[in-house]
Design a protein around this motif. Structure first.
Motif, PDB file in Angstrom:
ATOM      1  N   ILE A  67       0.838  -1.204   0.000  1.00  0.00           N
ATOM      2  CA  ILE A  67       0.000   0.000   0.000  1.00  0.00           C
ATOM      3  C   ILE A  67       0.870   1.251   0.000  1.00  0.00           C
ATOM      4  N   ASP A  68       1.905   1.260   0.835  1.00  0.00           N
ATOM      5  CA  ASP A  68       2.791   2.427   0.928  1.00  0.00           C
ATOM      6  C   ASP A  68       3.547   2.665  -0.377  1.00  0.00           C
ATOM      7  N   LYS A  69       4.018   1.597  -1.012  1.00  0.00           N
ATOM      8  CA  LYS A  69       4.736   1.752  -2.282  1.00  0.00           C
ATOM      9  C   LYS A  69       3.815   2.304  -3.369  1.00  0.00           C
ATOM     10  N   PHE A  82       1.845   7.082  -6.693  1.00  0.00           N
ATOM     11  CA  PHE A  82       0.880   8.122  -7.057  1.00  0.00           C
ATOM     12  C   PHE A  82       1.380   9.512  -6.659  1.00  0.00           C
ATOM     13  N   LEU A  83       1.986   9.614  -5.484  1.00  0.00           N
ATOM     14  CA  LEU A  83       2.467  10.919  -5.015  1.00  0.00           C
ATOM     15  C   LEU A  83       3.573  11.463  -5.916  1.00  0.00           C
ATOM     16  N   LYS A  84       4.441  10.584  -6.397  1.00  0.00           N
ATOM     17  CA  LYS A  84       5.516  11.020  -7.297  1.00  0.00           C
ATOM     18  C   LYS A  84       4.955  11.567  -8.607  1.00  0.00           C
ATOM     19  N   ARG A 103      -2.073  10.333   4.827  1.00  0.00           N
ATOM     20  CA  ARG A 103      -1.214  10.348   6.012  1.00  0.00           C
ATOM     21  C   ARG A 103       0.205  10.796   5.682  1.00  0.00           C
ATOM     22  N   LYS A 104       0.648  10.564   4.440  1.00  0.00           N
ATOM     23  CA  LYS A 104       1.986  10.983   4.031  1.00  0.00           C
ATOM     24  C   LYS A 104       2.036  12.474   3.695  1.00  0.00           C
ATOM     25  N   THR A 105       0.887  13.056   3.422  1.00  0.00           N
ATOM     26  CA  THR A 105       0.829  14.485   3.093  1.00  0.00           C
ATOM     27  C   THR A 105       0.108  15.215   4.215  1.00  0.00           C
TER      28      THR A 105
END
Length: 201
Positions: free
Chosen positions: A14-16, A21-23, A73-75
């Motif tokens: 999930i994190d990868k 997507f974020l990149k 959560r990463k943003t």
């Protein structure tokens, strides 16, 4: 139950995917909309007897539904993103139920009862999440239970792929969902009682 206890095994993938997507400058809300767009196809596909395509769409949608949370959560998580996520989840489930109901009208009555049980369970879930002072990764208190989203997807999959057993799989889903609603209601009584007592001290 699976979501609560087995999530750690799925988190690396999930994190990868979230990082991928974020990149590419996707936002969490955009992935939420993508998950909805894919998931809502499930109902029409069921109706037109494309059960395996519906199965694939359902699980891709479910996977992306976990990815958007990881991205948030990463943003920076947003309250509107939480509303969007929960609303679209329910609409995807409604699409599945409508597709099954129109494809198999003889069992529409049982599917209607299942819809009521899901409504009961999610109402308790969201009300407790709103009233509880605790919070979790979803921006509100997350009540675990016998039937969480993965169990629901497994049961939906059985209903789609094995229509000859639809009566039994739907009845099983109805029992599990009703049990989960009652389980959450009893936990809510304990949790909110403790919260009220602490507030009075």
């Amino acid at each position: 139950m699976i979501d609560t206890h087995a999530r750690k095994w799925a988190d690396p993938v999930i994190d990868k995917t979230a990082d991928w997507f974020l990149k590419r400058r996707w936002t969490a809300n955009q992935v939420t909309v993508l998950a909805f767009g894919i998931g809502v196809l499930t109902g029409p596909l069921i109706y037109f007897d494309a059960a395996w395509a519906a199965f694939v769409c359902l699980w891709i949608s479910g996977f992306l539904d976990t990815v958007d949370g990881a991205m948030a959560r990463k943003t920076r998580p947003s309250a509107f993103g939480t509303v969007l996520d929960i609303t679209f989840d329910r609409l995807v489930e409604a699409s599945v139920l409508l597709g099954l109901a129109f494809r198999y009208p003889d069992l529409m009555w049982l599917l209607l009862l299942l819809s009521v049980s899901i409504l009961f369970s999610i109402t308790v879930f969201l009300t407790v999440g709103n009233m509880s002072e605790q919070s979790g990764v979803k921006s509100f208190y997350y009540q675990a239970g016998l039937a969480e989203r993965t169990e629901g997807f497994i049961l939906f999959s059985l209903m789609m792929l094995f229509p000859s057993f639809l009566l039994y799989s739907t009845a099983l889903f109805l029992f599990v969902e009703t049990f989960t609603g009652l389980q959450r209601l009893l936990e809510a009584k304990r949790l909110l009682k403790e919260q009220d007592e602490n507030a009075a001290d």
